[in-house]
Design an enzyme around this catalytic site. Structure first.
Site, PDB file in Angstrom:
ATOM      1  N   HIS A 150       0.876  -1.188   0.000  1.00  0.00           N
ATOM      2  CA  HIS A 150       0.000   0.000   0.000  1.00  0.00           C
ATOM      3  C   HIS A 150       0.908   1.231   0.000  1.00  0.00           C
ATOM      4  O   HIS A 150       1.728   1.380  -0.891  1.00  0.00           O
ATOM      5  CB  HIS A 150      -0.921  -0.109   1.221  1.00  0.00           C
ATOM      6  CG  HIS A 150      -2.049   0.867   1.268  1.00  0.00           C
ATOM      7  ND1 HIS A 150      -2.427   1.640   0.205  1.00  0.00           N
ATOM      8  CD2 HIS A 150      -2.894   1.218   2.285  1.00  0.00           C
ATOM      9  CE1 HIS A 150      -3.452   2.405   0.551  1.00  0.00           C
ATOM     10  NE2 HIS A 150      -3.737   2.178   1.813  1.00  0.00           N
ATOM     11  N   HIS A 210      -2.205  -1.902  -9.941  1.00  0.00           N
ATOM     12  CA  HIS A 210      -3.196  -1.342  -9.023  1.00  0.00           C
ATOM     13  C   HIS A 210      -4.444  -2.205  -9.059  1.00  0.00           C
ATOM     14  O   HIS A 210      -4.808  -2.707 -10.120  1.00  0.00           O
ATOM     15  CB  HIS A 210      -3.540   0.096  -9.434  1.00  0.00           C
ATOM     16  CG  HIS A 210      -4.139   0.880  -8.329  1.00  0.00           C
ATOM     17  ND1 HIS A 210      -5.479   0.866  -8.065  1.00  0.00           N
ATOM     18  CD2 HIS A 210      -3.569   1.669  -7.394  1.00  0.00           C
ATOM     19  CE1 HIS A 210      -5.715   1.636  -7.020  1.00  0.00           C
ATOM     20  NE2 HIS A 210      -4.582   2.134  -6.589  1.00  0.00           N
ATOM     21  N   ASP A 231       2.838   5.788  -6.583  1.00  0.00           N
ATOM     22  CA  ASP A 231       4.076   5.642  -5.808  1.00  0.00           C
ATOM     23  C   ASP A 231       5.320   5.577  -6.673  1.00  0.00           C
ATOM     24  O   ASP A 231       6.429   5.657  -6.164  1.00  0.00           O
ATOM     25  CB  ASP A 231       4.005   4.364  -4.964  1.00  0.00           C
ATOM     26  CG  ASP A 231       2.994   4.507  -3.856  1.00  0.00           C
ATOM     27  OD1 ASP A 231       2.917   5.598  -3.285  1.00  0.00           O
ATOM     28  OD2 ASP A 231       2.283   3.526  -3.569  1.00  0.00           O
TER      29      ASP A 231
END
Ligand code: ACO
Length: 434
Positions: free
Chosen positions: A268, A307, A363
């Site tokens: 995460h 994702h 990210d």
């Protein structure tokens, strides 16, 4: 309009059922009527990792993963990132509308006047080991705030909720900056109310002996944009944790601590830290093809790729890539950017990633910016948590005020032993079985 239904025939009983469909969902509880007999509990759904289960009705964030769309309260993320400040967006998430000028002025004033930590909280943080991971410090300190503000347990009192929301949004940068300076052995810096939210954060991070900290406006705006991009993302792992823990009527400080703990995981929010570790492991552009080959052979994952919801380019990653260029004009180019760009180029042409619809996520580039700004990778997830608290609180408030919500408590499919006869310890022998 005619109510859509789905028909189910149970071949155990030959009975027919007609289940109403609303917003593309059937209610799982409607399945309970499907029984093989009066003693049967009724049909349940089995959905490990909630791959196909909507846990709530929400009006906060919309994602179309196939088309790469992200909207907060109906506004595209690109528009908000271009025109708004993070606090304006936090207001939008929590109250549902963009603030008027007067509302924003009051909101900014109120948040600015809730940035200080109780001195005992500062001492609490001093107690951590010199090399404590900042996320561990953040999670624990958020939980500790619950002891300073015990009135926060009155979760059904709207005015009380607003007060705790101001505190949480106000104090997140202060806690984050403390975790940073603690690791460096630097004295803590108190908030400066003359500065904007991100300027003040930079002040608390980087002020040394100068009487007044001057934030670089390009870096302050870049942080603000990063905060906007990270503010909410519908029912992700940490938000689901916030809702789940909050559903027990736990106060928002403890619930946020739990959500932050979920965010800390490498699958995460911890992924931004893992991306940097990966880029350093790759080392140079020419080693990228070999690294991608290794991943395809099943040795690990490409961190910052893939994702659960986006099966297209993550719209946040696009904005971050653009923001990175602005930051690098101030800080100088981060050499890892070239490795990242090469990794993205090769992966996006590769059948393995194309087939699985794996694209860079938020990210992938955020860590490169953070590093160029001088942050160590251990702090990256804390930087993610600062703005995400607005999303957690918006979702928590929506859950608390939703009459349909109850304590969150999934069912299970029991696969263990049937009732067994108990064997006393003395009769169980001495063998070591595992
Ligand atoms: N690198 C290589 N292969 C991958 C990656 C990756 N990053 N992500 C998924 N895959 C593969 C899986 O191995 C699987 O392959 P298979 O069909 O041959 O078994 C397939 O793609 C589907 O992946 P799942 O793991 O089933 O996808 P899921 O939705 O469960 O996972 C997740 C999503 C956790 C984000 C995953 O893509 C991942 O681990 N990515 C790397 C970590 C990361 O970047 N996390 C940040 C997510 S964004 C955020 O939380 C802020």
């Amino acid at each position: 309009m005619k109510q859509r239904t789905v028909k189910i025939v149970d071949d155990a009983t030959d009975l027919n059922y007609s289940l109403p469909v609303e917003n593309g969902t059937v209610r799982a509880m409607d399945l309970r009527q499907i029984k093989t007999g009066p003693d049967d509990f009724g049909l349940m759904t089995y959905d490990p990792a909630f791959m196909n289960t909507a846990s709530c009705r929400s009006a906060i964030t919309f994602i179309d993963g196939d088309r790469g769309i992200l909207q907060y309260r109906g506004y595209p993320i690109e528009v908000l990132a271009e025109h708004c400040s993070y606090l304006e967006v936090a207001y939008l998430l929590i109250f549902g509308e963009l603030p008027t000028q007067a509302e924003l002025k009051n909101w900014v004033y109120d948040i600015t006047h809730h940035t200080m930590l109780h001195e005992t909280t500062k001492s609490f943080m001093e107690g951590f080991r010199y090399n404590a991971h900042p996320m561990g410090m953040l999670v624990s300190t958020l939980a500790a705030l619950s002891t300073i503000y015990p009135e926060s347990k009155h979760v059904f009192d709207a005015a009380n909720r607003r007060h705790q929301i101001l505190r949480l949004i106000g104090k997140m940068p202060t806690i984050a900056a403390y975790t940073y300076r603690h690791g460096l052995g630097l004295p803590y810096v108190y908030p400066d109310n003359d500065l904007s939210y991100t300027e003040n954060f930079m002040n608390m991070l980087w002020k040394m002996v100068e009487p007044k900290y001057q934030a670089n406006p390009v870096l302050a705006r870049a942080l603000d944009i990063l905060f906007i991009l990270h503010a909410d993302h519908e029912q992700n792992c940490s938000t689901n944790t916030m809702r789940c823990v909050g559903s027990a009527q736990t106060d928002p400080f403890l619930s946020s601590a739990a959500a932050a703990a979920a965010l800390a995981g490498p699958l995460h929010g911890g992924a931004n830290e893992a991306v940097l570790v990966m880029l350093d492991e790759i080392g140079s552009k020419d080693k990228v093809p070999a690294y991608v080959k290794k991943i395809k052979e099943g040795h690990g994952k490409l961190m910052g790729f893939g994702h659960r919801v986006y099966k297209n380019y993550d719209p946040r990653a696009k904005i971050i890539k653009w923001t990175a260029e602005q930051v690098f004009e101030v800080t100088g180019r981060n050499v890892r950017l070239d490795i990242a760009l090469e990794l993205e180029r090769i992966a996006l042409q590769d059948e393995y990633f194309i087939q699985r619809k794996l694209y860079p996520n938020v990210d992938f580039y955020s860590g490169i910016i953070y590093q160029a700004m001088g942050f160590k990778p251990e702090l990256f997830t804390v930087l993610f948590a600062i703005p995400r608290v607005a999303g957690w609180l918006a979702q928590w408030q929506e859950m608390i005020t939703d009459p349909e919500q109850k304590i969150s408590r999934p069912r299970q499919v029991y696969i263990g032993e049937n009732t067994r006869d108990f064997v006393p310890l003395a009769e169980r022998g001495t063998a070591v079985r595992r």
